[in-house]
Design a protein around this motif. Sequence first.
Motif, mmCIF file in Angstrom:
data_model
loop_
_atom_site.group_PDB
_atom_site.id
_atom_site.type_symbol
_atom_site.label_atom_id
_atom_site.label_comp_id
_atom_site.label_asym_id
_atom_site.label_seq_id
_atom_site.Cartn_x
_atom_site.Cartn_y
_atom_site.Cartn_z
ATOM 1 N N VAL A 202 22.505 -17.463 -28.683
ATOM 2 C CA VAL A 202 23.154 -17.103 -27.417
ATOM 3 C C VAL A 202 22.564 -15.803 -26.884
ATOM 4 O O VAL A 202 22.558 -14.774 -27.570
ATOM 5 N N GLY A 203 22.048 -15.863 -25.662
ATOM 6 C CA GLY A 203 21.537 -14.675 -24.988
ATOM 7 C C GLY A 203 22.479 -14.262 -23.866
ATOM 8 O O GLY A 203 23.635 -14.713 -23.808
ATOM 9 N N GLU A 204 21.960 -13.433 -22.970
ATOM 10 C CA GLU A 204 22.819 -12.851 -21.936
ATOM 11 C C GLU A 204 22.936 -13.742 -20.698
ATOM 12 O O GLU A 204 23.990 -14.294 -20.400
ATOM 13 N N ALA A 205 21.830 -13.898 -20.003
ATOM 14 C CA ALA A 205 21.854 -14.625 -18.720
ATOM 15 C C ALA A 205 20.423 -14.985 -18.361
ATOM 16 O O ALA A 205 19.484 -14.328 -18.813
ATOM 17 N N PRO A 206 20.237 -16.016 -17.541
ATOM 18 C CA PRO A 206 18.871 -16.358 -17.139
ATOM 19 C C PRO A 206 18.226 -15.205 -16.371
ATOM 20 O O PRO A 206 18.901 -14.481 -15.642
ATOM 21 N N GLU B 185 12.321 -16.192 -14.477
ATOM 22 C CA GLU B 185 11.610 -17.431 -14.819
ATOM 23 C C GLU B 185 12.558 -18.539 -15.256
ATOM 24 O O GLU B 185 12.310 -19.721 -15.012
ATOM 25 N N GLU B 186 13.651 -18.132 -15.900
ATOM 26 C CA GLU B 186 14.635 -19.124 -16.334
ATOM 27 C C GLU B 186 15.333 -19.727 -15.106
ATOM 28 O O GLU B 186 15.562 -20.935 -15.043
ATOM 29 N N ASP B 187 15.632 -18.872 -14.140
ATOM 30 C CA ASP B 187 16.283 -19.339 -12.904
ATOM 31 C C ASP B 187 15.394 -20.339 -12.167
ATOM 32 O O ASP B 187 15.858 -21.321 -11.609
ATOM 33 N N ARG C 65 15.370 -23.498 -17.501
ATOM 34 C CA ARG C 65 15.333 -23.491 -18.971
ATOM 35 C C ARG C 65 15.591 -22.076 -19.486
ATOM 36 O O ARG C 65 15.106 -21.111 -18.894
ATOM 37 N N PRO C 66 16.314 -21.948 -20.620
ATOM 38 C CA PRO C 66 16.605 -20.619 -21.156
ATOM 39 C C PRO C 66 15.400 -20.024 -21.884
ATOM 40 O O PRO C 66 14.596 -20.766 -22.471
ATOM 41 N N PHE C 67 15.294 -18.739 -21.851
ATOM 42 C CA PHE C 67 14.301 -18.007 -22.657
ATOM 43 C C PHE C 67 12.895 -18.616 -22.567
ATOM 44 O O PHE C 67 12.334 -19.063 -23.565
ATOM 45 N N VAL C 68 12.358 -18.634 -21.356
ATOM 46 C CA VAL C 68 10.988 -19.129 -21.198
ATOM 47 C C VAL C 68 10.025 -18.022 -20.755
ATOM 48 O O VAL C 68 8.816 -18.225 -20.742
ATOM 49 N N CYS D 130 21.151 -21.017 -25.527
ATOM 50 C CA CYS D 130 21.847 -20.904 -24.243
ATOM 51 C C CYS D 130 22.182 -19.435 -23.993
ATOM 52 O O CYS D 130 21.804 -18.556 -24.762
ATOM 53 N N ASN D 131 22.849 -19.194 -22.899
ATOM 54 C CA ASN D 131 23.247 -17.839 -22.525
ATOM 55 C C ASN D 131 24.739 -17.795 -22.257
ATOM 56 O O ASN D 131 25.361 -18.834 -21.989
ATOM 57 N N VAL D 132 25.281 -16.581 -22.263
ATOM 58 C CA VAL D 132 26.687 -16.426 -21.879
ATOM 59 C C VAL D 132 26.836 -16.873 -20.427
ATOM 60 O O VAL D 132 27.700 -17.685 -20.103
ATOM 61 N N TYR E 84 19.212 -7.511 -32.035
ATOM 62 C CA TYR E 84 18.656 -6.989 -30.790
ATOM 63 C C TYR E 84 18.191 -8.124 -29.890
ATOM 64 O O TYR E 84 17.673 -9.142 -30.375
ATOM 65 N N HIS E 85 18.325 -7.920 -28.600
ATOM 66 C CA HIS E 85 17.806 -8.895 -27.646
ATOM 67 C C HIS E 85 16.273 -8.825 -27.682
ATOM 68 O O HIS E 85 15.708 -7.734 -27.731
ATOM 69 N N PRO E 86 15.593 -9.988 -27.668
ATOM 70 C CA PRO E 86 14.122 -9.940 -27.689
ATOM 71 C C PRO E 86 13.538 -9.075 -26.573
ATOM 72 O O PRO E 86 12.506 -8.413 -26.782
HETATM 73 N N1 URA Z 1 17.212 -13.123 -21.354
HETATM 74 C C1 URA Z 1 18.331 -13.809 -21.710
HETATM 75 O O1 URA Z 1 19.298 -13.222 -22.190
HETATM 76 N N2 URA Z 1 18.343 -15.103 -21.544
HETATM 77 C C2 URA Z 1 17.326 -15.796 -21.045
HETATM 78 O O2 URA Z 1 17.442 -17.029 -20.930
HETATM 79 C C3 URA Z 1 16.170 -15.084 -20.686
HETATM 80 C C4 URA Z 1 16.132 -13.752 -20.856
#
Ligand code: URA
Length: 249
Positions: A96-100, A103-105, A109-112, A136-138, A210-212
């Motif tokens: 689980v990440g934060e938000a698109p 590039e995700e928007d 797709r998440p985290f691209v 996915c993201n929150v 940590y967030h990438p």
């Molecule tokens: N950061 C996030 O938290 N989520 C994504 O999908 C992309 C970047």
Amino acid sequence: MSEAATPRDLLIRYLRQRAELGEREIILERQRASQLLERLHGAGAPGPARPATAAAANAFEALRAEVLGCSRCRLAEGRTTVVFGEGDAEADLLVVGEAPGYEEDRSGRPFVGPAGQLLDKMLAAIGFRRDEVFICNVLKCRPPRNRDPVADEVASCRPYLRRQVELIQPKVICAFGRFAAQTLLDTELSLNRLRGVTHEFMGVPVVVSYHPAALLRNASWKRPAWEDLQALRRVYDEAGGREPGGERG
Ligand code: URA
């Protein structure tokens, strides 16, 4: 007093009895017993079933359709796509990440983006391919100019995340970044206070790291992030997660 028998126990008992009576092959509802047992995997464990059944798979697709059409908050106006999440809908590991982001928007797709490329490497470092986990993201929609999510946006999206957890039934959740961790754990504690401890969300163990994107900005966090990843793999194995690195689905 002995514990109540689960459906799995009852099935095993029944199959043993039939075998003792000399039956060598038992067809149950046009399925081999081994297939049925496979489908009953986890039936004795608490919590709702995984989307192994057609009904649960339908529920997952219904959720996806609902989220893709969401207009619960202002983020619906500025988004290009809704980013529902992707991967194995029966994954034992949910990321689980934060938000698109931008590039995700655009891709849905998440985290691209660059953070996503690092995420793929981080997962690979502990044995997982991207398609073996669910990511996915929150928030399912991008906040304008990647600003921090605000409380009512989180409140609108939170039920979607809860439903994803309910349907995927992961063995472990990894929350990447302060925002994901604070939202899942309903706390304002700092990331550093949350790391290094296994938490729980809806009965599922949660590991925080940590967030990438933060790791791309600050290389000195790579060592502690590696420790978090090793802890994640440990918790995953202890929770009975399937051995990663299997055949592509
Ligand atoms: N950061 C996030 O938290 N989520 C994504 O999908 C992309 C970047």
